[in-house]
Motif scaffolding. Structure first.
Motif, PDB file in Angstrom:
ATOM      1  N   GLU A 123      18.669  30.838  15.487  1.00 41.68           N
ATOM      2  CA  GLU A 123      19.952  30.682  14.809  1.00 41.68           C
ATOM      3  C   GLU A 123      20.537  29.313  15.132  1.00 41.68           C
ATOM      4  O   GLU A 123      20.415  28.814  16.255  1.00 41.68           O
ATOM      5  CB  GLU A 123      20.902  31.801  15.263  1.00 41.68           C
ATOM      6  CG  GLU A 123      22.229  31.846  14.539  1.00 41.68           C
ATOM      7  CD  GLU A 123      23.029  33.080  14.932  1.00 41.68           C
ATOM      8  OE1 GLU A 123      22.730  34.174  14.420  1.00 41.68           O
ATOM      9  OE2 GLU A 123      23.946  32.949  15.765  1.00 41.68           O
ATOM     10  N   LEU A 126      27.132  26.869  13.802  1.00 45.20           N
ATOM     11  CA  LEU A 126      28.013  25.875  13.223  1.00 45.20           C
ATOM     12  C   LEU A 126      29.453  26.379  13.269  1.00 45.20           C
ATOM     13  O   LEU A 126      29.690  27.582  13.403  1.00 45.20           O
ATOM     14  CB  LEU A 126      27.625  25.588  11.766  1.00 45.20           C
ATOM     15  CG  LEU A 126      26.184  25.134  11.515  1.00 45.20           C
ATOM     16  CD1 LEU A 126      25.932  24.991  10.025  1.00 45.20           C
ATOM     17  CD2 LEU A 126      25.902  23.824  12.228  1.00 45.20           C
ATOM     18  N   VAL A 131      23.863  29.889  10.983  1.00 43.69           N
ATOM     19  CA  VAL A 131      22.748  29.831  10.038  1.00 43.69           C
ATOM     20  C   VAL A 131      21.537  30.423  10.738  1.00 43.69           C
ATOM     21  O   VAL A 131      21.123  29.949  11.786  1.00 43.69           O
ATOM     22  CB  VAL A 131      22.469  28.375   9.604  1.00 43.69           C
ATOM     23  CG1 VAL A 131      21.195  28.305   8.772  1.00 43.69           C
ATOM     24  CG2 VAL A 131      23.648  27.818   8.831  1.00 43.69           C
ATOM     25  N   TRP A 163      17.908  22.702   3.449  1.00 48.34           N
ATOM     26  CA  TRP A 163      19.114  23.399   3.887  1.00 48.34           C
ATOM     27  C   TRP A 163      19.149  23.522   5.407  1.00 48.34           C
ATOM     28  O   TRP A 163      20.164  23.237   6.044  1.00 48.34           O
ATOM     29  CB  TRP A 163      19.166  24.779   3.227  1.00 48.34           C
ATOM     30  CG  TRP A 163      20.500  25.433   3.261  1.00 48.34           C
ATOM     31  CD1 TRP A 163      21.636  25.051   2.593  1.00 48.34           C
ATOM     32  CD2 TRP A 163      20.853  26.605   4.003  1.00 48.34           C
ATOM     33  NE1 TRP A 163      22.657  25.919   2.873  1.00 48.34           N
ATOM     34  CE2 TRP A 163      22.205  26.878   3.735  1.00 48.34           C
ATOM     35  CE3 TRP A 163      20.149  27.453   4.856  1.00 48.34           C
ATOM     36  CZ2 TRP A 163      22.878  27.957   4.296  1.00 48.34           C
ATOM     37  CZ3 TRP A 163      20.815  28.522   5.415  1.00 48.34           C
ATOM     38  CH2 TRP A 163      22.160  28.775   5.127  1.00 48.34           C
ATOM     39  N   LEU A 164      18.026  23.903   6.003  1.00 44.89           N
ATOM     40  CA  LEU A 164      17.973  24.027   7.466  1.00 44.89           C
ATOM     41  C   LEU A 164      18.013  22.661   8.143  1.00 44.89           C
ATOM     42  O   LEU A 164      18.583  22.526   9.235  1.00 44.89           O
ATOM     43  CB  LEU A 164      16.708  24.785   7.883  1.00 44.89           C
ATOM     44  CG  LEU A 164      16.715  26.291   7.610  1.00 44.89           C
ATOM     45  CD1 LEU A 164      15.358  26.900   7.955  1.00 44.89           C
ATOM     46  CD2 LEU A 164      17.814  26.996   8.383  1.00 44.89           C
ATOM     47  N   ALA A 167      21.586  21.776   8.147  1.00 39.18           N
ATOM     48  CA  ALA A 167      22.286  22.625   9.120  1.00 39.18           C
ATOM     49  C   ALA A 167      22.066  22.111  10.541  1.00 39.18           C
ATOM     50  O   ALA A 167      23.019  22.048  11.342  1.00 39.18           O
ATOM     51  CB  ALA A 167      21.806  24.071   8.999  1.00 39.18           C
ATOM     52  N   TYR A 168      20.838  21.734  10.858  1.00 37.00           N
ATOM     53  CA  TYR A 168      20.562  21.239  12.207  1.00 37.00           C
ATOM     54  C   TYR A 168      21.249  19.898  12.451  1.00 37.00           C
ATOM     55  O   TYR A 168      21.800  19.661  13.529  1.00 37.00           O
ATOM     56  CB  TYR A 168      19.055  21.106  12.424  1.00 37.00           C
ATOM     57  CG  TYR A 168      18.702  20.741  13.841  1.00 37.00           C
ATOM     58  CD1 TYR A 168      18.915  21.649  14.878  1.00 37.00           C
ATOM     59  CD2 TYR A 168      18.182  19.487  14.159  1.00 37.00           C
ATOM     60  CE1 TYR A 168      18.614  21.311  16.189  1.00 37.00           C
ATOM     61  CE2 TYR A 168      17.875  19.154  15.467  1.00 37.00           C
ATOM     62  CZ  TYR A 168      18.103  20.065  16.477  1.00 37.00           C
ATOM     63  OH  TYR A 168      17.819  19.727  17.784  1.00 37.00           O
ATOM     64  N   SER A 171      24.849  20.547  13.117  1.00 35.82           N
ATOM     65  CA  SER A 171      25.077  21.093  14.465  1.00 35.82           C
ATOM     66  C   SER A 171      25.063  19.988  15.516  1.00 35.82           C
ATOM     67  O   SER A 171      25.868  19.994  16.451  1.00 35.82           O
ATOM     68  CB  SER A 171      24.029  22.167  14.789  1.00 35.82           C
ATOM     69  OG  SER A 171      22.747  21.594  15.027  1.00 35.82           O
ATOM     70  N   ALA A 215      24.275  21.412   0.304  1.00 39.89           N
ATOM     71  CA  ALA A 215      24.092  21.993   1.637  1.00 39.89           C
ATOM     72  C   ALA A 215      25.221  21.580   2.572  1.00 39.89           C
ATOM     73  O   ALA A 215      25.745  22.386   3.338  1.00 39.89           O
ATOM     74  CB  ALA A 215      22.742  21.567   2.211  1.00 39.89           C
ATOM     75  N   ASP A 218      28.311  23.479   1.816  1.00 37.58           N
ATOM     76  CA  ASP A 218      28.116  24.881   2.147  1.00 37.58           C
ATOM     77  C   ASP A 218      28.256  25.127   3.649  1.00 37.58           C
ATOM     78  O   ASP A 218      28.697  26.189   4.083  1.00 37.58           O
ATOM     79  CB  ASP A 218      26.733  25.330   1.674  1.00 37.58           C
ATOM     80  CG  ASP A 218      26.549  26.839   1.749  1.00 37.58           C
ATOM     81  OD1 ASP A 218      27.549  27.575   1.624  1.00 37.58           O
ATOM     82  OD2 ASP A 218      25.406  27.285   1.935  1.00 37.58           O
ATOM     83  N   LEU A 219      27.906  24.116   4.449  1.00 34.08           N
ATOM     84  CA  LEU A 219      27.835  24.288   5.899  1.00 34.08           C
ATOM     85  C   LEU A 219      29.011  23.671   6.657  1.00 34.08           C
ATOM     86  O   LEU A 219      29.184  23.933   7.845  1.00 34.08           O
ATOM     87  CB  LEU A 219      26.527  23.688   6.416  1.00 34.08           C
ATOM     88  CG  LEU A 219      25.250  24.332   5.867  1.00 34.08           C
ATOM     89  CD1 LEU A 219      24.046  23.461   6.156  1.00 34.08           C
ATOM     90  CD2 LEU A 219      25.063  25.716   6.450  1.00 34.08           C
TER      91      LEU A 219
END
Length: 345
Positions: A123, A126, A131, A163-164, A167-168, A171, A215, A218-219
């Motif tokens: 996981e 965020l 995520v 997307w990931l 996200a990373y 973060s 993305a 969204d995040l």
């Protein structure tokens, strides 16, 4: 526990793997149960199709019928998703599919050893929302991102590569491990000639980076994204303009990397500076370069395979987390491509 048997002794039949079994689950919050089951029971229908069980809903109760292992997997899926809803997390079809794939990967509870297996997928935490990986490939991808300074995410559309990656990067930015996020993409048109694009540099490049922007919004909170774009903490850097730079203290993402040339890829990879992380994503089956031009992504993954400090995460049609039809479409195209290769050989 979020679910309970309706009657004492009711549950899985301790018999052979293929023996029919039944369990009745009751959920203590009708509103959460409604979200769990999905509109018109679509989440239950997906569980039925994927796990081969019959799920009959009555109010906040669900009766599961099927083989012992299938019923146990369906129960674990429903339990895990219900806990997710109780924690205030949204539930979408991709989450249901991810929970199903996790249950299948773990196998039957009777064969599952919690001492040697992790309880769940990786996981990324965020500020806006967590995520979570939805497939074993995504799980390996997140672990590679945490372990390596340079990671290649390779696979078909819809597998969550970009997307990931975003996200990373977000973060790292939120934890102040990097000072900025740099987004890049080759400006190659997918079989179309768009002609002259008006506006400043950001406006010219925006159409090519729209999936990355989607993305980001969204995040992250939209106001934070806009402010970071204005202060250049989130930078849009066309690939052609990266030459000569050294990118330090940054999370750098190159999207659609299959459309880089060999020289462009070498140039981009050598921009990596101190305390930076670089993520390269692409789909080798969707190269839009002129005929005869070698994809920089294909060359780089061959040359750099096994190099210490570089991670490789590969996705297949089985890892598609968009609409379930997307996975079938990708698989159909892959089969056609394999047949063409066989004919040439």
């Amino acid at each position: 526990m979020p679910v309970r048997p309706l009657e004492p002794g009711q549950g899985l039949v301790p018999s052979t793997e293929g023996t029919p079994s039944q369990v009745v689950l009751a959920f203590d919050d009708n509103r959460h149960a409604s979200v769990l089951f999905g509109q018109y029971g679509q989440n239950l229908a997906l569980i039925e199709r994927r796990l081969g069980v019959v799920a009959e809903q009555r109010g906040n109760h669900v009766t599961l019928d099927g083989t012992r292992d299938a019923v146990e997997q369906a129960r674990r899926v429903l339990e895990g998703l219900y806990e997710q809803i109780k924690r205030g997390n949204d539930l979408v079809a991709g989450d249901v599919e991810g929970a199903i794939r996790q249950a299948i990967a773990q196998g039957s509870l009777f064969d599952f050893d919690p001492a040697t297996s992790r309880a769940g997928f990786e996981e990324i935490n965020l500020r806006k929302r967590p995520v979570r990986a939805r497939t074993t490939a995504q799980d390996a991808y997140i672990r590679a991102l945490r372990r390596h300074a340079l990671v290649f995410g390779i696979g078909p559309a819809g597998t969550g590569k970009t997307w990931l990656a975003v996200a990373y990067a977000v973060s790292l930015f939120e934890r102040k491990e990097v000072d900025r996020i740099i987004l890049s993409r080759p400006a190659v048109e997918a079989g179309e000639r768009l002609g002259f694009l008006p506006g400043d540099m950001r406006e010219k490049v925006d159409p090519y980076l729209r999936p990355v922007y989607d993305a980001l919004y969204d995040l992250m909170d939209a106001r934070i994204v806009e402010r970071a774009l204005q202060t250049n903490e989130i930078e849009i850097a066309p690939l052609a303009f990266m030459r000569g730079r050294t990118l330090s203290n940054a999370a750098i993402i190159l999207d659609e990397a299959q459309n880089t040339t060999a020289m462009q890829m070498k140039m981009f990879l050598t921009r990596l500076g101190e305390n930076s992380r670089m993520i390269v994503t692409g789909d080798p089956s969707q190269v839009d370069l002129p005929s005869g031009q070698i994809s920089g992504l294909a060359e780089a993954t061959k040359l750099l395979a096994g190099v210490d400090g570089i991670g490789m995460a590969e996705f297949t049609a089985e890892d598609v987390v968009r609409h379930e039809l997307v996975g079938r479409i990708v698989a159909a195209y892959d089969k056609a491509a394999a047949r063409k290769r066989e004919v040439k050989e």
